[in-house]
Design an enzyme around this catalytic site. Structure first.
Site, PDB file in Angstrom:
ATOM      1  N   GLY A  11       0.852  -1.202   0.000  1.00 12.91           N
ATOM      2  CA  GLY A  11       0.000   0.000   0.000  1.00 12.91           C
ATOM      3  C   GLY A  11       0.880   1.241   0.000  1.00 12.91           C
ATOM      4  O   GLY A  11       1.949   1.239   0.597  1.00 12.91           O
ATOM      5  N   GLU A  43       5.782  -4.972   5.771  1.00  9.84           N
ATOM      6  CA  GLU A  43       6.173  -6.341   6.122  1.00  9.84           C
ATOM      7  C   GLU A  43       6.203  -7.295   4.923  1.00  9.84           C
ATOM      8  O   GLU A  43       7.094  -8.142   4.838  1.00  9.84           O
ATOM      9  CB  GLU A  43       5.258  -6.898   7.227  1.00  9.84           C
ATOM     10  N   ASP A  60       0.583   2.014   8.916  1.00 12.36           N
ATOM     11  CA  ASP A  60       0.167   1.251  10.107  1.00 12.36           C
ATOM     12  C   ASP A  60       1.186   1.278  11.244  1.00 12.36           C
ATOM     13  O   ASP A  60       0.867   0.931  12.374  1.00 12.36           O
ATOM     14  CB  ASP A  60      -0.110  -0.212   9.729  1.00 12.36           C
ATOM     15  N   MET A 102      -7.703   2.820   9.497  1.00 11.34           N
ATOM     16  CA  MET A 102      -6.986   1.617   9.067  1.00 11.34           C
ATOM     17  C   MET A 102      -6.153   1.032  10.207  1.00 11.34           C
ATOM     18  O   MET A 102      -5.941   1.685  11.235  1.00 11.34           O
ATOM     19  CB  MET A 102      -6.098   1.922   7.869  1.00 11.34           C
ATOM     20  N   GLY A 103      -5.666  -0.152   9.977  1.00  9.88           N
ATOM     21  CA  GLY A 103      -4.891  -0.875  10.994  1.00  9.88           C
ATOM     22  C   GLY A 103      -5.476  -2.259  11.122  1.00  9.88           C
ATOM     23  O   GLY A 103      -6.370  -2.488  11.925  1.00  9.88           O
ATOM     24  N   HIS A 156      -9.100   5.531   2.457  1.00  7.29           N
ATOM     25  CA  HIS A 156      -7.845   5.911   1.803  1.00  7.29           C
ATOM     26  C   HIS A 156      -7.528   7.394   1.899  1.00  7.29           C
ATOM     27  O   HIS A 156      -6.437   7.809   1.488  1.00  7.29           O
ATOM     28  CB  HIS A 156      -7.853   5.420   0.353  1.00  7.29           C
TER      29      HIS A 156
END
Ligand code: F6P
Length: 342
Positions: free
Chosen positions: A10, A103, A127, A169-170, A272
């Site tokens: 992202g 990640e 994040d 988000m998260g 977003h």
């Protein structure tokens, strides 16, 4: 030497600031030939490069997104994907790849590095859940947008005497929810690390009502789940890294609160908006420092590492210590925020 830069996963505000720093120092201090890889790992599988000269990086510091494009391509899920990357890198004459990612993208960098592709990583994700670094770039911008949103929601919630839920988000960690909630004075913060009890959330709202505060603002991370339940998903289908799509916990909460305590509730999904647009000064500086440190690592031949910030120092840590792990929220910070709940 020819050095490539790619951004995967992202997007996050600050990617272009990293690219600018890597390219500027790569060309001017080290005399490298710099190229950009289109759309993350996909571009290395498909041999899609663009030239990165000083002209290409001019004016991109404040720009959101990635001038290179990005994708969630996992080359290990494509037939001969990794082999194609190694072959293309060799044929193009790449001496190093600067990989800007979270990640998943860095996990691929680790594996490819083990297979012989010299990679240096730059930790990117709104994040903030990467281990080894106090902050990833992009996070500060997301928190700042979410905080501004909370400030705005407070005034309308108060005027209408409503509960307003903000979903941010998260998916696995609640960093954005926690820091924005703390900065924006949220009356409850719900995070994936701490499954929530709906009765407790309703009690916090009622507690406020009993003090004459007939409005409440609640922040919820998309991956938060009720104590006796599962995460609420938008869709079960998974991306190439096996991630499902979260979304909907805000509406779930809103409906449950209305049902249980008969208080008018509205739900806002930030989506977003928290990821697009210009980076904050903090993220521009962090991304720039990361970019400079990354090209320095390339010059020193220190591959298989990511740049990181610890305290106010830019350091580097081995990729193997970072991948496959996750930095969850600081529960002490959560306790601080919870003093202001209800
Ligand atoms: O970048 C990570 C993240 O922001 C997650 O919090 C979120 O679940 C995901 O991206 C959504 O991204 P996309 O809509 O691009 O799949």
């Amino acid at each position: 030497m020819k050095v490539a830069v790619l951004s995967g996963g992202g997007d996050a505000p600050g990617i272009n600031a990293v690219i600018r720093a890597v390219v500027k120092k790569g060309i001017e201090s080290y005399g490298y030939e710099m190229v950009g890889v289109r759309n993350g790992w996909q571009g290395l599988v498909e041999n899609e490069f663009i030239t990165l000269n000083l002209d290409e990086i001019s004016g991109i510091l404040p720009r959101g997104g990635s001038i290179l494009g990005t994708s969630r391509t996992n080359p290990f899920k494509h037939k001969d994907g990794a082999q194609k990357i190694l072959r293309n890198a060799k044929e193009t004459g790449l001496g190093a790849v600067v990989v800007i990612g979270g990640e998943d993208t860095l996990g691929v960098a680790y594996k490819l590095c083990e297979m012989g592709l010299p990679c240096v990583g730059v930790p990117k994700t709104i994040d903030n859940d990467l281990l080894g670094t106090d902050y990833t770039f992009g996070f500060n911008t997301a928190v700042s947008i979410a905080t501004d949103t909370l400030d705005r929601l407070h005034t309308t919630a108060e005027s209408h005497q409503r509960v307003i839920i903000l979903e941010v988000m998260g998916r696995y960690t609640g960093w954005i929810a926690l820091e924005a909630g703390l900065a924006g004075g949220a009356d409850a913060i719900l995070i994936p690390e701490k499954p929530f009890d709906l009765d407790e959330v309703c009690n916090l709202i009622k507690q406020r009502q009993s003090r004459g505060k007939n409005f409440s603002v609640v922040v919820v991370a998309e991956g938060a789940k009720p104590k006796e339940g599962k995460e609420i998903l938008y869709s079960n289908s998974t991306d190439e890294f096996g991630h499902v799509r979260f979304g909907g916990v805000g509406y779930y909460l809103g409906k449950e609160i209305e049902k249980r305590i008969d208080t008018e509730t509205r739900v806002v999904v930030l989506g977003h908006l928290q990821r697009g647009g210009s980076p904050t000064p903090f993220d521009r500086i962090l991304a720039t420092r990361f970019g400079i440190a990354a090209i320095d690592l390339v010059h020193q031949g220190q591959f298989g590492r990511i740049v990181a910030i610890q305290g106010n120092e830019i350091v580097s840590v081995p990729l193997k210590d970072v991948v496959g792990k996750r930095k969850t929220v600081d529960m002490k910070l959560y306790e601080t925020a919870s003093v202001f709940f209800g």
